[in-house]
Design an enzyme around this catalytic site. Structure first.
Site, PDB file in Angstrom:
ATOM      1  CB  CYS A   1      -0.765  -0.016   1.663  1.00  0.00           C
ATOM      2  SG  CYS A   1      -2.208  -1.127   1.012  1.00  0.00           S
TER       3      CYS A   1
ATOM      4  N   GLY B   1      -0.865   0.752  -5.636  1.00  0.00           N
ATOM      5  CA  GLY B   1      -1.966  -0.280  -5.699  1.00  0.00           C
ATOM      6  C   GLY B   1      -2.944   0.490  -6.264  1.00  0.00           C
TER       7      GLY B   1
ATOM      8  CG  ASN C   1       3.093  -0.032   2.941  1.00  0.00           C
ATOM      9  OD1 ASN C   1       2.302  -0.882   2.025  1.00  0.00           O
ATOM     10  ND2 ASN C   1       3.988   0.050   2.632  1.00  0.00           N
ATOM     11  N   GLY C   2       1.695  -2.850   5.148  1.00  0.00           N
ATOM     12  CA  GLY C   2       2.418  -3.789   5.375  1.00  0.00           C
ATOM     13  C   GLY C   2       1.246  -4.465   5.860  1.00  0.00           C
TER      14      GLY C   2
ATOM     15  CE1 TYR D   1       6.161  -6.002 -10.555  1.00  0.00           C
ATOM     16  CE2 TYR D   1       5.261  -5.367  -8.413  1.00  0.00           C
ATOM     17  CZ  TYR D   1       4.960  -5.844  -9.946  1.00  0.00           C
ATOM     18  OH  TYR D   1       3.746  -5.439 -10.164  1.00  0.00           O
TER      19      TYR D   1
ATOM     20  CB  THR E   1       9.846  -2.937 -12.572  1.00  0.00           C
ATOM     21  OG1 THR E   1       8.223  -2.821 -12.847  1.00  0.00           O
ATOM     22  CG2 THR E   1      10.414  -2.291 -11.167  1.00  0.00           C
TER      23      THR E   1
ATOM     24  CG  ASP F   1       9.672  -9.668 -15.830  1.00  0.00           C
ATOM     25  OD1 ASP F   1       9.414  -8.624 -15.235  1.00  0.00           O
ATOM     26  OD2 ASP F   1       8.943 -10.746 -15.630  1.00  0.00           O
ATOM     27  CG  ASP F   2       9.663  -7.412 -11.798  1.00  0.00           C
ATOM     28  OD1 ASP F   2       9.023  -7.800 -11.572  1.00  0.00           O
ATOM     29  OD2 ASP F   2       8.658  -6.296 -12.633  1.00  0.00           O
TER      30      ASP F   2
END
Length: 502
Positions: A2, A28, A102-103, A258, A304, A366-367
């Site tokens: 988030c 998000g 966030n978390g 990412y 990314t 790709d990441d």
């Protein structure tokens, strides 16, 4: 994952909060919310499912009055994706407190029991963010003052650290008092501090990434340290105190791989520079394992991986080309709930430029590779565009373990790397060969110049930094996160929405 933001200013903050959330939108796309507080201590809230631009219209912005406020953008992890769980959350006692988080808390079950039986507080959702808010509110309730002082805030956060486990970067607002932000003792999730001088005085902000500080013309001061709490009162006075007993700076390494924007700085580390070094490390591995490679062109899988792919092509002395055009009105497939939606969105999101593939041996970069469903479709797109051979390089090691700290990585059996070696993964993805970054190289690429003591690399090696994760917890998370559960929940939520709209 988030995004959070908080501002204490000397003028209306609604537009700044909106603009800040807009540049954090990559963290998000499920829901967004803003809560402000005016000089009388009255809260104003707008939140709903959807993108920032869709949740907030002019009529909503005009109601968001006040010179301090907090905001949130959500991507669902172990919880559901209903609008009832969008943030910020609010409790009226004590003082009136709102919070955005966030978390992911890893001891939510225990905390819920404590809040009900001991703290006698009511929870209205399944969100661990509401749990965190009520723990903070309970600890603030111990003060007998009508208006809490900085020391009261710090004492409360100290108790939050003692009770809560897992990852949390949180911003909270106390009616008529100020805004506080705090970070778990390991600093797993990021949050930075910004400052600017105006003709009316000093203004402060906090945000998940420095890009929000930049876009609002604040100066990046520093990160909130692991275990630290910062508090800005309504007069713009800044207070900070370490509130954890044994803080250790161990941010989640996947932020750099990412999630974060490349133009962000987190814990003193440039995301862009770290990804470029990932490209160099990956190029060196390709030289070792495939010294006689026949790569004609390096093509990133946007967005990314661009920084890593560009540097990799330079180090390999192979031409770099943009081979995929991205539809920027489609969300990030990694964080979409449900496998059906994820599969459908890839073709809508990317389209190949045939001229860059036709008759060439292509190295796609790709990441990271998680489920592998997106990679399979992109590899097939490259072949359909006429590629002679398709190789794939991942800037991250194989993802083999669930992330329990706020990233919605699925149960282990849904990973393409689950119970497969690299050759078997290559066959599953349909590539001619596959190369992964080595974990020591990834850590070295990111931590070249910083005071980070260690990284949480649990999704790669299964070593969970908080030390409280066992098989029972992983099974519990699996029941919430696997795609079968999400699809069932999507149907349930659809029924609820139809009922509400009837």
């Amino acid at each position: 994952m988030c995004g959070i933001i908080g501002i204490v200013g000397h003028s209306e903050v609604n537009q700044a909060l909106y603009d800040g959330l807009t540049v954090l939108q990559h963290r998000g796309q499920d829901a967004a919310g803003i809560m402000t507080c005016d000089s009388d201590g009255k809260f104003f809230l707008r939140k709903d499912n959807g993108l920032v631009k869709d949740v907030f219209h002019t009529r909503h912005m005009m109601r968001l009055k006040g010179k301090m406020g907090i905001g949130h953008i959500r991507y669902p992890t172990a919880g559901c994706s209903t609008s009832a769980e969008s943030q910020p959350f609010y409790v009226n006692s004590p003082f009136g407190i709102s919070l955005a988080h966030n978390g992911n808390l890893t001891n939510t079950k225990v905390l819920k029991e404590e809040l009900f039986r001991t703290d006698q507080r009511h929870l209205n959702t399944d969100s661990d963010s509401e749990v965190l808010l009520n723990v903070l509110a309970h600890e603030l309730h111990s003060t007998s003052k009508l208006k809490p002082q900085p020391e009261d805030v710090f004492n409360a956060v100290t108790q939050v650290h003692r009770r809560c486990r897992g990852a949390y970067a949180a911003v909270a607002m106390i009616s008529g008092v100020g805004v506080l932000a705090f970070r778990d003792p390991y600093g797993i999730r990021p949050v930075v501090i910004g400052k600017r001088e105006t003709s009316k005085g000093t203004e402060y902000m906090v945000a998940s990434e420095s890009v929000a500080v930049d876009i609002l013309d604040f100066e990046l001061v520093r990160d909130v340290e692991p275990g630290e709490c910062i508090f800005i009162d309504t007069d713009g006075n800044f207070h900070a105190q370490q509130c954890a007993e044994n803080p250790v700076k161990s941010p989640c390494i996947f932020e750099y791989v990412y999630f974060a924007r490349p133009d962000s700085m987190m814990d003193g580390i440039s995301v862009h520079k770290s990804r470029m070094r990932m490209g160099t490390k990956l190029a060196n591995k390709i030289k070792r394992e495939f010294p006689d490679h026949d790569i004609d062109v390096v093509i990133p899988i946007p967005d990314t991986s661009r920084s890593a792919a560009l540097q990799l092509s330079y180090d390999l002395e192979v031409v770099y080309r943009e081979g995929f055009i991205k539809n920027r009105y489609i969300g990030r497939t990694f964080i979409m709930p449900g496998q059906t939606m994820r599969k459908k969105s890839v073709r809508q999101k990317l389209n190949a430029i045939d001229l860059e593939f036709r008759g060439k041996n292509v190295l796609l970069v790709d990441d990271s590779i998680v489920r592998g469903t997106t990679s399979q479709q992109i590899v097939q797109m490259a072949r359909d565009a006429g590629a002679n051979k398709v190789y794939l390089a991942s800037a991250a090691p194989p993802v083999r373990y669930p992330n329990v700290y706020g990233i919605d990585m699925p149960s282990a059996h849904e990973f393409v790397a689950h119970d497969r070696d690299v050759k078997q993964i290559a066959e599953e993805l349909g590539v001619d060969w596959l190369v992964y970054q080595d974990l020591p190289d990834l850590v070295a690429a990111i931590n070249k110049k910083s005071d980070v003591e260690s990284f949480d690399t649990s999704c790669f090696d299964g070593q969970y930094i908080t030390g409280d994760i066992d098989e029972n917890y992983l099974y519990y998370i699996d029941t919430l996160r696997n795609d079968a559960s999400k699809q069932a929940e999507d149907k349930s939520n659809a029924v609820i929405e139809l009922h509400n709209n009837a």
